[in-house]
Design a protein around this motif. Sequence first.
Motif, PDB file in Angstrom:
ATOM      1  N   HIS A 361       0.800  -1.225   0.000  1.00 52.74           N
ATOM      2  CA  HIS A 361       0.000   0.000   0.000  1.00 52.74           C
ATOM      3  C   HIS A 361       0.832   1.274   0.000  1.00 52.74           C
ATOM      4  CE1 HIS A 361      -2.746  -3.124   1.607  1.00 52.74           C
ATOM      5  NE2 HIS A 361      -3.645  -2.460   0.898  1.00 52.74           N
ATOM      6  N   THR A 362       2.141   1.178  -0.099  1.00 52.52           N
ATOM      7  CA  THR A 362       2.995   2.360  -0.141  1.00 52.52           C
ATOM      8  C   THR A 362       3.444   2.614  -1.572  1.00 52.52           C
ATOM      9  OG1 THR A 362       3.778   1.997   2.104  1.00 52.52           O
ATOM     10  CG2 THR A 362       5.129   3.380   0.696  1.00 52.52           C
ATOM     11  N   GLY A 363       3.362   3.849  -1.996  1.00 45.19           N
ATOM     12  CA  GLY A 363       3.751   4.180  -3.363  1.00 45.19           C
ATOM     13  C   GLY A 363       5.262   4.102  -3.558  1.00 45.19           C
ATOM     14  N   GLU A 364       5.683   4.211  -4.827  1.00 43.82           N
ATOM     15  CA  GLU A 364       7.104   4.141  -5.152  1.00 43.82           C
ATOM     16  C   GLU A 364       7.824   5.404  -4.672  1.00 43.82           C
ATOM     17  OE1 GLU A 364       7.629   3.349  -9.252  1.00 43.82           O
ATOM     18  OE2 GLU A 364       6.674   1.368  -9.165  1.00 43.82           O
ATOM     19  N   ALA A 365       9.128   5.192  -4.426  1.00 42.22           N
ATOM     20  CA  ALA A 365      10.011   6.286  -4.006  1.00 42.22           C
ATOM     21  C   ALA A 365       9.532   6.934  -2.715  1.00 42.22           C
ATOM     22  CB  ALA A 365      10.144   7.322  -5.124  1.00 42.22           C
ATOM     23  N   THR A 366       9.097   6.086  -1.770  1.00 41.17           N
ATOM     24  CA  THR A 366       8.656   6.578  -0.461  1.00 41.17           C
ATOM     25  C   THR A 366       9.464   5.861   0.626  1.00 41.17           C
ATOM     26  OG1 THR A 366       6.851   4.971  -0.464  1.00 41.17           O
ATOM     27  CG2 THR A 366       6.324   7.189  -1.226  1.00 41.17           C
ATOM     28  N   GLU A 367       8.951   5.901   1.840  1.00 41.60           N
ATOM     29  CA  GLU A 367       9.721   5.360   2.960  1.00 41.60           C
ATOM     30  C   GLU A 367       8.811   4.545   3.891  1.00 41.60           C
ATOM     31  OE1 GLU A 367      12.703   7.001   6.498  1.00 41.60           O
ATOM     32  OE2 GLU A 367      11.203   8.356   5.594  1.00 41.60           O
ATOM     33  N   ILE A 368       9.392   3.491   4.451  1.00 42.90           N
ATOM     34  CA  ILE A 368       8.741   2.686   5.486  1.00 42.90           C
ATOM     35  C   ILE A 368       9.651   2.688   6.708  1.00 42.90           C
ATOM     36  CG2 ILE A 368       8.038   0.359   6.182  1.00 42.90           C
ATOM     37  CD1 ILE A 368       7.234  -0.175   3.315  1.00 42.90           C
ATOM     38  N   GLU A 369       9.080   2.914   7.863  1.00 47.15           N
ATOM     39  CA  GLU A 369       9.863   2.941   9.102  1.00 47.15           C
ATOM     40  C   GLU A 369       9.466   1.764   9.999  1.00 47.15           C
ATOM     41  OE1 GLU A 369       9.475   6.583  11.209  1.00 47.15           O
ATOM     42  OE2 GLU A 369      10.591   7.772   9.736  1.00 47.15           O
ATOM     43  N   LEU A 370      10.484   1.083  10.510  1.00 48.04           N
ATOM     44  CA  LEU A 370      10.297   0.046  11.520  1.00 48.04           C
ATOM     45  C   LEU A 370      10.695   0.649  12.860  1.00 48.04           C
ATOM     46  CD1 LEU A 370      11.879  -3.037   9.685  1.00 48.04           C
ATOM     47  CD2 LEU A 370       9.557  -2.137   9.528  1.00 48.04           C
ATOM     48  N   ARG A 371       9.725   0.795  13.756  1.00 47.13           N
ATOM     49  CA  ARG A 371       9.988   1.461  15.025  1.00 47.13           C
ATOM     50  C   ARG A 371       9.722   0.510  16.189  1.00 47.13           C
ATOM     51  NH1 ARG A 371       6.839   7.268  14.365  1.00 47.13           N
ATOM     52  NH2 ARG A 371       7.924   8.019  12.473  1.00 47.13           N
ATOM     53  N   ALA A 372      10.398   0.767  17.269  1.00 51.50           N
ATOM     54  CA  ALA A 372      10.162   0.025  18.519  1.00 51.50           C
ATOM     55  C   ALA A 372      10.345   0.997  19.673  1.00 51.50           C
ATOM     56  CB  ALA A 372      11.111  -1.149  18.653  1.00 51.50           C
ATOM     57  N   ARG A 373       9.526   0.811  20.714  1.00 53.21           N
ATOM     58  CA  ARG A 373       9.629   1.685  21.885  1.00 53.21           C
ATOM     59  C   ARG A 373       9.005   0.983  23.093  1.00 53.21           C
ATOM     60  NH1 ARG A 373       5.047   6.268  20.390  1.00 53.21           N
ATOM     61  NH2 ARG A 373       3.274   4.809  20.190  1.00 53.21           N
ATOM     62  N   PRO A 374       9.496   1.302  24.288  1.00 56.65           N
ATOM     63  CA  PRO A 374       8.872   0.751  25.498  1.00 56.65           C
ATOM     64  C   PRO A 374       7.459   1.294  25.648  1.00 56.65           C
ATOM     65  CG  PRO A 374      11.066   1.629  25.978  1.00 56.65           C
ATOM     66  CD  PRO A 374      10.702   2.098  24.599  1.00 56.65           C
ATOM     67  N   ALA A 375       6.581   0.461  26.177  1.00 60.38           N
ATOM     68  CA  ALA A 375       5.182   0.850  26.387  1.00 60.38           C
ATOM     69  C   ALA A 375       4.802   0.579  27.835  1.00 60.38           C
ATOM     70  CB  ALA A 375       4.269   0.068  25.433  1.00 60.38           C
ATOM     71  N   PRO A 376       3.648   1.070  28.277  1.00 58.43           N
ATOM     72  CA  PRO A 376       3.220   0.807  29.663  1.00 58.43           C
ATOM     73  C   PRO A 376       3.043  -0.681  29.932  1.00 58.43           C
ATOM     74  CG  PRO A 376       1.917   2.569  28.655  1.00 58.43           C
ATOM     75  CD  PRO A 376       2.725   1.963  27.569  1.00 58.43           C
ATOM     76  N   ASP A 377       2.929  -1.006  31.214  1.00 60.03           N
ATOM     77  CA  ASP A 377       2.698  -2.395  31.662  1.00 60.03           C
ATOM     78  C   ASP A 377       3.841  -3.321  31.270  1.00 60.03           C
ATOM     79  OD1 ASP A 377       0.243  -1.556  32.668  1.00 60.03           O
ATOM     80  OD2 ASP A 377      -0.778  -2.004  30.771  1.00 60.03           O
ATOM     81  N   ASP A 378       5.059  -2.776  31.212  1.00 56.87           N
ATOM     82  CA  ASP A 378       6.243  -3.594  30.953  1.00 56.87           C
ATOM     83  C   ASP A 378       6.132  -4.340  29.625  1.00 56.87           C
ATOM     84  OD1 ASP A 378       8.784  -4.352  31.632  1.00 56.87           O
ATOM     85  OD2 ASP A 378       8.160  -6.070  32.825  1.00 56.87           O
ATOM     86  N   THR A 379       5.722  -3.627  28.586  1.00 55.39           N
ATOM     87  CA  THR A 379       5.622  -4.206  27.247  1.00 55.39           C
ATOM     88  C   THR A 379       6.420  -3.351  26.270  1.00 55.39           C
ATOM     89  OG1 THR A 379       3.583  -2.961  26.802  1.00 55.39           O
ATOM     90  CG2 THR A 379       3.342  -5.201  27.687  1.00 55.39           C
ATOM     91  N   VAL A 380       6.549  -3.862  25.048  1.00 47.99           N
ATOM     92  CA  VAL A 380       7.279  -3.164  23.983  1.00 47.99           C
ATOM     93  C   VAL A 380       6.394  -3.144  22.743  1.00 47.99           C
ATOM     94  CG1 VAL A 380       9.274  -3.233  22.443  1.00 47.99           C
ATOM     95  CG2 VAL A 380       9.552  -3.761  24.880  1.00 47.99           C
ATOM     96  N   GLU A 381       6.326  -1.993  22.087  1.00 46.86           N
ATOM     97  CA  GLU A 381       5.556  -1.862  20.855  1.00 46.86           C
ATOM     98  C   GLU A 381       6.487  -1.939  19.653  1.00 46.86           C
ATOM     99  OE1 GLU A 381       3.281   1.690  20.949  1.00 46.86           O
ATOM    100  OE2 GLU A 381       1.818   0.936  22.407  1.00 46.86           O
ATOM    101  N   LEU A 382       6.147  -2.819  18.709  1.00 48.08           N
ATOM    102  CA  LEU A 382       6.863  -2.932  17.435  1.00 48.08           C
ATOM    103  C   LEU A 382       5.922  -2.414  16.360  1.00 48.08           C
ATOM    104  CD1 LEU A 382       8.294  -6.558  17.845  1.00 48.08           C
ATOM    105  CD2 LEU A 382       9.338  -4.414  18.557  1.00 48.08           C
ATOM    106  N   GLU A 383       6.321  -1.353  15.644  1.00 44.63           N
ATOM    107  CA  GLU A 383       5.424  -0.678  14.713  1.00 44.63           C
ATOM    108  C   GLU A 383       6.034  -0.625  13.323  1.00 44.63           C
ATOM    109  OE1 GLU A 383       3.597   2.553  17.933  1.00 44.63           O
ATOM    110  OE2 GLU A 383       5.059   3.173  16.401  1.00 44.63           O
TER     111      GLU A 383
END
Length: 456
Positions: A361-383
């Motif tokens: 669903h992303t057009g050509e010549a664009t960007e995709i970011e893989l992010r991770a960050r700590p979240a509440p309740d001692d969890t981690v979000e992978l986005e």
Amino acid sequence: MPIRWRLTLLFVAVTAVVGAGGGAVYLHNLRAGADAAADATLRVRADPVVQALRDGSVEIQSGSPSLIAPTDALIQVLDPQHRVSDSTPSAGNQPLLVADALPQTRPVTVTRSLGGELGTVRLLAVPVPSAGGVWVVIAGSSLDATNASVDRARDELLLAAAPALALAAAGAWMLARAALRPVERMRRQAAEISANDAGARLAVPGTRDEIADLAVTINELLGRLQGTLTRQRGFIADAGHELRTPLAILRAELELAHHPSRTRNQLFAAVDSATEETIRLGRLAEDLLTLAKGDGNTLSLRPGVVSVADLLDEERTAAAAKAHDKQITITVVVPDGLTVYADRDRLRQALDNLVANALTHTGEATEIELRARPAPDDTVELEVHDSGPGFPPEFLAHAFERFRRADGSRTRDSGGSGLGLAIVAAIAEAHRGTAFARNDPTRGAVVGIRVPARQM
């Protein structure tokens, strides 16, 4: 054994135990009251003799004039040598108590059997100290009448026990039957509910008691079961639809390949197309198997400590070729030292689906970011952030449902199978985490999972 029988037997047993205990207490109190009355009478009989001995109105010595007025009562006076000094005719000339049973300082009461006409008697022995020793005045009365009264009361209780237990059993039976009647009614209603009765529910009594709560709980369970059945039927229908298309294409290619007019190049093209459809069928079958395992809570996991930075770098490398074809740049944003406690292969599988969805669903010549960050309740979000148009607002609530597509397409090129995000959600749930999707206010969509940072 039916519950009503068990309740009846239990009630009868409890009634019998309580009745037996109450009867025993009643008989004990009856005898104690009779003994107390007898003791009071004995004190009245013994007091004049004891008082005469203490006042010295009669010389205290063996063989002295009679201290006891003529009476039919049972009275004896024993001298310090434990010999009968005076006695009524009914008491006889033998001591009513043996030497060891005679009191020295305070009165005692004794129940003993004398046999003969006297039978069982109640004796009160009162010591009277003197210069020559301790005299003892013994007064007694027969307990035959008391025993007869107690025995008669006991027999009456025993005779009343049978009808009382019968009445208790009848009352318990009717009470249990009345209490279980709503349960029986609900059982009959439940037996009449079939798999096709999507809206069937049990009638909830207006009693606002435990039976009503049970009916409400069963209705909620029926709702959940019927919802699950509806989803399964939809799953089967959608799976059949997805399988029908590649199977039809595969069959057509094979039939055309078998046609004698096909050229060598056409035959090669048909085989390539059939191979592509076979791969698609295999991938679809694997996706369906993954979801089926997730539904049965049997999705296998081999959890351990996983470096999030290494995991996202591997995913970027794996997707680099497809991203290069569309001139898409994949970047990784992750804090140093961030880890999760999860199955590394399953996380890669989830990230593969998320990145594949973003690349679609992303057009050509664009960007995709893989992010991770700590979240509440001692969890981690992978986005995964893409640069596409984002999800339609009405689709967000259904993003992780099976065979759901944001564009409503069912073509294999643009729509996919609609199972990728559903598998992501199944993997997240297997880790006791969650999957989420939202639109970024500035650009594209954000899809990811939240998993535990350490072992729970």
